[in-house]
Write a protein that holds these residues in place. Structure first.
Motif, PDB file in Angstrom:
ATOM      1  N   THR A  90       0.741  -1.240  -0.018  1.00 32.98           N
ATOM      2  CA  THR A  90      -0.139   0.139   0.146  1.00 32.98           C
ATOM      3  C   THR A  90       0.836   1.375   0.131  1.00 32.98           C
ATOM      4  O   THR A  90       2.180   1.360   0.375  1.00 32.98           O
ATOM      5  CB  THR A  90      -0.684   0.003   1.321  1.00 32.98           C
ATOM      6  OG1 THR A  90      -0.067   0.249   2.418  1.00 32.98           O
ATOM      7  CG2 THR A  90      -1.870  -1.201   1.521  1.00 32.98           C
ATOM      8  N   LEU A  91       0.191   2.278  -0.441  1.00 25.32           N
ATOM      9  CA  LEU A  91       0.874   3.557  -0.006  1.00 25.32           C
ATOM     10  C   LEU A  91      -0.264   4.508   0.517  1.00 25.32           C
ATOM     11  O   LEU A  91      -1.415   4.567  -0.203  1.00 25.32           O
ATOM     12  CB  LEU A  91       1.340   4.277  -1.543  1.00 25.32           C
ATOM     13  CG  LEU A  91       2.569   3.802  -1.808  1.00 25.32           C
ATOM     14  CD1 LEU A  91       2.896   4.452  -3.283  1.00 25.32           C
ATOM     15  CD2 LEU A  91       3.798   4.044  -1.131  1.00 25.32           C
ATOM     16  N   SER A  92       0.184   5.285   1.370  1.00 28.18           N
ATOM     17  CA  SER A  92      -0.734   6.528   1.914  1.00 28.18           C
ATOM     18  C   SER A  92       0.095   7.760   1.975  1.00 28.18           C
ATOM     19  O   SER A  92       0.992   8.104   1.947  1.00 28.18           O
ATOM     20  CB  SER A  92      -1.025   6.165   3.500  1.00 28.18           C
ATOM     21  OG  SER A  92      -1.711   4.599   3.649  1.00 28.18           O
ATOM     22  N   GLN A  93      -1.075   8.577   1.646  1.00 28.75           N
ATOM     23  CA  GLN A  93      -0.528   9.987   1.403  1.00 28.75           C
ATOM     24  C   GLN A  93      -0.147  10.661   2.879  1.00 28.75           C
ATOM     25  O   GLN A  93      -0.691  10.483   3.898  1.00 28.75           O
ATOM     26  CB  GLN A  93      -1.754  11.201   0.973  1.00 28.75           C
ATOM     27  CG  GLN A  93      -1.547  12.297   0.713  1.00 28.75           C
ATOM     28  CD  GLN A  93      -2.557  13.074  -0.083  1.00 28.75           C
ATOM     29  OE1 GLN A  93      -2.927  12.825  -1.196  1.00 28.75           O
ATOM     30  NE2 GLN A  93      -2.671  14.250   0.454  1.00 28.75           N
ATOM     31  N   GLY A  94       1.066  11.083   2.893  1.00 29.35           N
ATOM     32  CA  GLY A  94       1.996  11.614   3.888  1.00 29.35           C
ATOM     33  C   GLY A  94       2.993  10.603   4.529  1.00 29.35           C
ATOM     34  O   GLY A  94       3.759  11.221   5.510  1.00 29.35           O
ATOM     35  N   ASP A  95       3.054   9.469   4.126  1.00 28.08           N
ATOM     36  CA  ASP A  95       3.831   8.429   4.492  1.00 28.08           C
ATOM     37  C   ASP A  95       5.248   8.782   4.049  1.00 28.08           C
ATOM     38  O   ASP A  95       5.433   9.681   2.927  1.00 28.08           O
ATOM     39  CB  ASP A  95       3.388   7.189   3.752  1.00 28.08           C
ATOM     40  CG  ASP A  95       2.620   6.036   4.774  1.00 28.08           C
ATOM     41  OD1 ASP A  95       2.104   6.902   5.709  1.00 28.08           O
ATOM     42  OD2 ASP A  95       2.185   4.997   4.438  1.00 28.08           O
ATOM     43  N   VAL A  96       6.527   8.362   4.459  1.00 29.38           N
ATOM     44  CA  VAL A  96       7.543   8.631   4.311  1.00 29.38           C
ATOM     45  C   VAL A  96       8.326   7.120   3.938  1.00 29.38           C
ATOM     46  O   VAL A  96       8.174   6.226   4.619  1.00 29.38           O
ATOM     47  CB  VAL A  96       8.536   8.982   5.042  1.00 29.38           C
ATOM     48  CG1 VAL A  96      10.117   9.072   4.936  1.00 29.38           C
ATOM     49  CG2 VAL A  96       8.119  10.386   5.710  1.00 29.38           C
ATOM     50  N   ILE A  97       8.658   7.053   2.689  1.00 30.06           N
ATOM     51  CA  ILE A  97       9.133   5.753   1.980  1.00 30.06           C
ATOM     52  C   ILE A  97      10.719   5.847   2.079  1.00 30.06           C
ATOM     53  O   ILE A  97      11.419   6.774   1.590  1.00 30.06           O
ATOM     54  CB  ILE A  97       8.839   5.525   0.588  1.00 30.06           C
ATOM     55  CG1 ILE A  97       7.423   5.357   0.585  1.00 30.06           C
ATOM     56  CG2 ILE A  97       9.524   4.120   0.076  1.00 30.06           C
ATOM     57  CD1 ILE A  97       6.671   5.419  -0.960  1.00 30.06           C
ATOM     58  N   THR A  98      11.364   4.572   2.675  1.00 32.38           N
ATOM     59  CA  THR A  98      12.666   4.398   2.673  1.00 32.38           C
ATOM     60  C   THR A  98      13.341   3.872   1.534  1.00 32.38           C
ATOM     61  O   THR A  98      12.986   2.488   1.084  1.00 32.38           O
ATOM     62  CB  THR A  98      13.272   4.065   4.034  1.00 32.38           C
ATOM     63  OG1 THR A  98      12.932   4.564   5.119  1.00 32.38           O
ATOM     64  CG2 THR A  98      14.859   3.976   4.051  1.00 32.38           C
ATOM     65  N   VAL A  99      14.176   4.398   0.647  1.00 34.17           N
ATOM     66  CA  VAL A  99      14.877   3.785  -0.484  1.00 34.17           C
ATOM     67  C   VAL A  99      16.308   3.604  -0.510  1.00 34.17           C
ATOM     68  O   VAL A  99      17.070   4.417  -0.149  1.00 34.17           O
ATOM     69  CB  VAL A  99      14.572   4.308  -1.733  1.00 34.17           C
ATOM     70  CG1 VAL A  99      15.174   3.910  -2.783  1.00 34.17           C
ATOM     71  CG2 VAL A  99      13.053   4.924  -1.982  1.00 34.17           C
TER      72      VAL A  99
END
Length: 567
Positions: free
Chosen positions: A216-225
């Motif tokens: 999933t993705l949620s608006q405001g989330d922070v993804i670590t790449v």
């Protein structure tokens, strides 16, 4: 007689007055008691009426919540309050207790496709210090990894934990886990927190590899790449068609916008260089400054035709320090003394001349690393295009070979000297010049210069006396690889380029920078030259563009030849 009558009348009047006063007081008391009783009845009726209204309102909320759960969950109502426990994992998939499996299975949730959950922080006493910004980001979404958590708890991977608790968390955090249905995402806008992410070669492929671990993705989330040793954090600014979407089995358009947070990057940044324009800087001992430039098709065509060459030059002040020059071609973005393709360690100014004979040169992006070797050094670095001479061998009319005239070889310096002046030359040469006696050298030196001419005991290269210390430290000081091997510089560069299991490679299937690992377990994969990671990554299937069959990525080329090759 009259006196007695008067006293009797006064007494009677007094008694009547007292009776009237008592009657009035009693009447007032009764009236007040009735008024108080009426107020009490009204208060009790108000409380009962408020309770009835609250009960009706609560029932309406329950009904609305039930309807909302039915709509959000597509007919499935599932909600639990569990204690959050962290575990080391990747992506956004959580661990739930076995009882949740039973509850979901009884409602047929597994028949409706992948499971998605909304996770919300249950605020507790002592944890109300979160500011408004934090409280807004107390909800996120996830998939499920397995149902093996302890009863009453839910396992959260670092991605989910950091989004629910961005600053701090209570000792026993409680979260509400609610089953939801999410639409497939079609668009996402992401923003890195620092500059440099867009400099990654094929950065969208790197992002795609990271998103493959998410459900999933949620608006405001922070993804670590993660990309090799580099780590970037990207915030989700916008999603379509809703603020929370599924990223499983869907093609999603991703826009990566530039960062505007003003945060200083703790990671190295590539500064662009323009051909012919120098950039100045200062570097401390042991640190690196990085630059980048690109060779396009037009420039490469001229290099291949030997019309031009590329010159990388560093001018450095040597009063208080010195630098080293390292250079690499992408995807190796940040060359070091362990990993690079070209290097120069001269004292002071350094020049790298790259031409058509360099097998590693071609169209693409290149990185330049300026390392502080000693002290703090001011420097300027420039990349320029130099024209090659068009004159060919033998083209000059005035040139002549030693055999065109009567010459004799000097016994001291081995140069060919005209025979008429050989005696004078040899007399002068033997008094002022000396030939280095080191095997394979034979350079002619002035006698006063010969004292400053030295050869390395380990590699035999010739240096000035002031250069020997740096040469020994750079080339012959033992270096330890993260895999445990200890080698000198030249062997270390070869080791990390082709042998080291911890070396970073670009996976031919996912496009990400990963550790090569050991040799592939499958003999066929070893014959194909696949690393351990590529053997596992290539085992994923994808539909063939021609026939639609699911084929392993590492078998796709064989499938195309065997099935679809035109006769």
């Amino acid at each position: 007689m009259d006196f007695e009558l008067r006293r009797a009348r006064e007494k009677l009047e007094k008694e009547q007055k007292e009776r009237k006063e008592r009657a009035r007081v009693k009447l007032d008391r009764d009236r007040k008691a009735k008024e108080e009783a009426r107020k009490q009845r009204e208060a009790i009726e108000a409380v009962h009426r408020s309770r009835r209204l609250d009960a009706i309102e609560a029932q309406l909320k329950v009904d609305e919540q039930m309807q909302e759960n039915l709509l959000v969950g597509r007919g499935i109502v599932f909600s639990r309050i569990l204690e959050a426990v962290s575990f080391q994992g990747s992506g956004d998939k959580i661990k739930l207790p076995p009882s949740c499996f039973t509850g979901l299975s009884d409602q047929g949730a597994f028949d409706k496709g992948p499971l998605y959950f909304e996770l919300s922080v249950v605020h507790q006493e002592g944890f109300s210090e979160m500011n408004d910004t934090d409280s807004k980001q107390s909800t996120t979404h996830s998939g499920v990894l397995e149902f093996t958590a302890e009863e009453g708890s839910v396992g959260l991977p670092p991605h989910v934990w950091s989004n629910l608790f961005p600053i701090d968390s209570p000792k026993a955090p409680l979260i509400e886990v609610r089953y939801v249905w999410l639409p497939k995402g079609t668009y996402a806008k992401l923003q890195p927190d620092v500059v440099g992410f867009s400099d990654l070669p094929n950065h969208k492929a790197v992002l795609e590899t990271s998103l493959r671990q998410h459900a999933t993705l949620s608006q405001g989330d922070v993804i670590t790449v993660n990309h090799g040793i580099l780590t970037y954090k990207l915030q989700v600014l916008e999603l379509r068609p809703s603020s929370s979407v599924s990223v499983l089995e869907t093609d999603i358009e991703v826009d990566v916008v530039g960062q505007d947070s003003g945060l200083a990057s703790s990671q190295p940044v590539l500064k662009p260089l323009i051909f012919g324009k120098a950039e100045s800087g200062m570097v401390e001992e042991g640190n690196y400054n990085y630059f980048k430039f690109s060779i396009d098709n037009d420039i490469w065509d001229r290099i291949a035709a030997e019309d031009i060459r590329i010159e990388v030059k560093i001018e450095a002040e040597t009063d208080n320090g010195d630098t080293d020059l390292y250079m690499s071609k992408h995807p190796l973005m940040f060359p070091t003394r362990h990993q690079h393709e070209w290097s120069s360690h001269d004292i002071g100014s350094k020049v790298l001349i790259l031409g058509s004979k360099d097998k590693n040169l071609g169209v693409g992006a290149y990185s330049i690393g300026v390392r502080g070797f000693k002290g703090t050094t001011k420097y300027s670095v420039a990349v320029s295009i130099q024209e090659n001479s068009n004159q060919k061998v033998g083209q000059q009319a005035g040139s002549s070979s030693p055999m065109d005239i009567d010459t004799v070889e000097c016994r001291n310096c081995k140069h060919f000297i005209p025979s008429r002046s050989i005696a004078l030359h040899e007399a002068f040469c033997s008094r002022h010049n000396i030939v280095c006696s080191h095997p394979g050298c034979g350079i002619v030196l002035r006698i006063e210069e010969s004292k400053n001419h030295l050869h390395c005991d380990k590699c035999g290269q010739a240096f000035q006396q002031g250069e020997m210390e740096k040469h020994m430290k750079v080339f012959h000081e033992p270096l330890q690889c993260p895999c445990g091997v200890v080698l000198e510089k030249e062997q270390m560069v070869q080791h990390q380029a082709s042998i080291c299991p911890l070396r970073l490679i670009t996976c031919r299937f996912c496009g990400d920078m990963v550790q090569a690992g050991t040799s592939a377990m499958d003999v066929r994969d070893r014959l194909r030259g696949l690393t351990e990671h590529e053997s596992q990554c290539g085992s994923r299937t994808a539909p063939c563009d021609s026939c639609g069959r699911s084929v392993m990525l590492k078998e796709m080329d064989i499938h195309q030849i065997a099935v679809h090759q035109k006769s």
